[in-house]
Design an enzyme around this catalytic site. Structure first.
Site: not given
Ligand code: ARG
Length: 492
Positions: A24, A109, A154-155, A276, A282, A284, A289, A316, A321
């Site tokens: 992560s 966690n 409206t509409h 464009s 143009k 735009n 958008e 957990y 993640q």
């Molecule tokens: N990278 C993990 C997350 O975002 C952190 C917690 C990891 N905990 C574990 N028990 N592997 O959730």
């Protein structure tokens, strides 16, 4: 194996693809600073509780200050997340006998849940300021255009005359509810899961109240299983953001339509336009958008979060993640959208003449004419509706003799004999008089809108102060945390 996490239990290391799949670290950039704060607070608390020695905590905190200084890029990116990479770097710097004590009474966690909440509250505060700003822009526009006539729809059909101020105040009000929602949501985000450890709390005599205080959370999330495993605060935030983005798309849609040749109500500043590659003439409304299109990021994130969290067993699970990046993506898009939308609105040119001219096309004063017949000739509204409805089939705007004919036709009586005058008809067909008569609360009457603007300005000031106060309290608490850190590192 030198990996401080895997070396005990596991033999082989993940290959590059597995690593890429499971890490992560990329998204964890968002929580690097938050993680250091969490480490500071946890270490200070452990020391105060006598769980680690003051001399050790001095070294740990000093090491953490250095890790913060070095930044995230200095960490070993072969670790699976920021928490363990950061701890590994700390151990590199101060040795395992000292650095290895920081994680007592804690798990990744509760750590990650705390980090996400810390960072998210900061983003929410920024988002609230941006909501205040865009509302201030809309109020400013409304103030300038209390007498700028335009057709109301409206509409998407011309319905009744209104003013640009009335229209802008409508968007402002919707964004006001978004701000309320953001403030409510903030109170649930800003709670501390720290001290829940893996899920079952810890046998160390920690002080959850102290880390809550050091990190400026307003409450503790009591049950330790819920604390580590719930991400409903992400779902709630993503849904607040979805509301904001959906409200912004309504503004965006109008900016696109209004800047078309058919409407020509506004011209966007060149900054927000594109041209464009083939059609040299143009201009735009690309930015509007894109604003409309980017709402997909917000709604997509919401659905992703709901789907990831559905049916997860306590407590957990690593699935969580996968949830986190969606909130960052959503927050980033929403905040930029708020700023860009505010800029587009503040800089657009409003073509008042065209708006005024269009305010009566499509017989937008028909309702007022019917109301006039009701008030002046004492006939039922439903009858007046029929009379004016018949007049609406004509090519031209009706005059008093057209009205008299239709009246005789439908009612079998003379409306003139019942009190209708030419002056009354003239007034009913005048768009500005239409507006001025609509002076009930929330109507387009320029004075009423002026009152409304004044009320909202005051309210906005209160909300702005509220947001500033929350930020200030957090800053003060974090400054105190740094004081404790400095205190502990002083003699080290
Ligand atoms: N990278 C993990 C997350 O975002 C952190 C917690 C990891 N905990 C574990 N028990 N592997 O959730």
């Amino acid at each position: 194996m030198s990996d401080i996490l895997r070396r005990g239990r596991l033999e082989s290391v993940p290959d590059e693809e597995i690593m890429e799949y499971t890490t992560s670290l990329k998204a964890d950039r968002w929580i690097f600073d938050a993680d250091i704060l969490v480490d500071f607070a946890h270490t200070v608390m452990l020391t105060e509780q006598g769980i680690i020695k003051q001399s050790d905590s001095g070294s740990i905190l000093k090491g953490l200050l250095q890790v913060r200084e070095e930044g995230i890029d200095r960490l070993d990116h072969s670790y699976e997340d920021i928490h363990i990479a950061l701890e590994a770097r700390l151990i590199d710097l101060v040795g395992e006998d000292v650095g290895g004590r920081m994680h007592s009474g804690r798990s990744r966690n509760d750590e990650v849940a705390t980090c996400i909440r810390l960072r998210l509250r900061e983003e929410l505060l920024g988002m609230m300021e941006e909501l205040v700003h865009i509302r201030a822009v809309l109020l400013e526009l409304a103030g300038k255009h209390r007498e700028t006539l335009m057709p109301g729809y409206t509409h998407l059909q011309h319905a009744q005359p209104t003013t640009m101020a009335h229209h802008m105040m409508a968007h402002q009000q919707a964004l006001g509810r978004d701000l309320e929602r953001a403030i409510d949501c903030f109170a649930r985000v800003n709670r501390s899961p720290l001290g829940a450890a893996a899920f079952a709390s810890t046998g160390f005599s920690i002080n959850r109240e102290r880390t809550r205080e050091l990190l400026a959370f307003n409450e503790i999330i009591e049950n330790s299983m819920d604390a580590v495993s719930s991400r409903d605060f992400l779902i709630e935030t993503a849904s607040v953001i979805s509301c904001i983005m959906i409200n912004l798309t309504r503004i965006a849609e109008e900016l696109v339509v209004w800047s078309s040749t058919e409407f020509s109500f506004i011209e966007l500043s060149d900054q927000y336009a594109s041209t464009s590659s083939i059609m040299p003439q143009k201009k735009n409304p690309d930015t509007a958008e894109l604003l409309r299109g980017k709402s997909g990021v917000a709604t997509g994130s919401l659905i992703a979060l709901l789907t990831i969290c559905k049916g997860l067993p306590l407590s957990y699970n690593r699935d969580l993640q996968e949830a986190t990046p969606h909130i960052w993506n959503s927050v980033l898009t929403c905040r930029a959208s708020l700023r860009v939308a505010a800029g587009m609105l503040a800089s657009m040119k409003i073509n008042e003449d065209i708006l005024a001219e269009q305010s009566t096309t499509g017989f937008t004063t028909a309702t007022e004419l019917a109301d006039t017949l009701v008030r002046e000739c004492d006939i039922p509204f439903r009858t007046a509706h029929q009379i004016v409805g018949q007049l609406a089939r004509m090519e031209n705007e009706p005059d008093i003799s057209d009205i008299e004919t239709a009246g005789k036709d439908i009612l079998g009586e003379s409306l003139i004999k019942r009190g209708l005058t030419e002056q009354m008809v003239k007034e009913a067909l005048d768009p500005m008089l239409n507006i001025k008569r609509r002076n009930n609360i929330g109507g387009p009457n320029p004075e009423e809108i002026g009152n409304s603007i004044a009320r909202v300005r005051e309210q906005l000031l209160v909300e702005e102060r509220k947001v500033a106060k929350i930020s200030e309290n957090i800053d003060d608490a974090l400054a105190n945390l740094m004081k404790s850190v400095n205190e502990f590192t002083k003699d080290n």
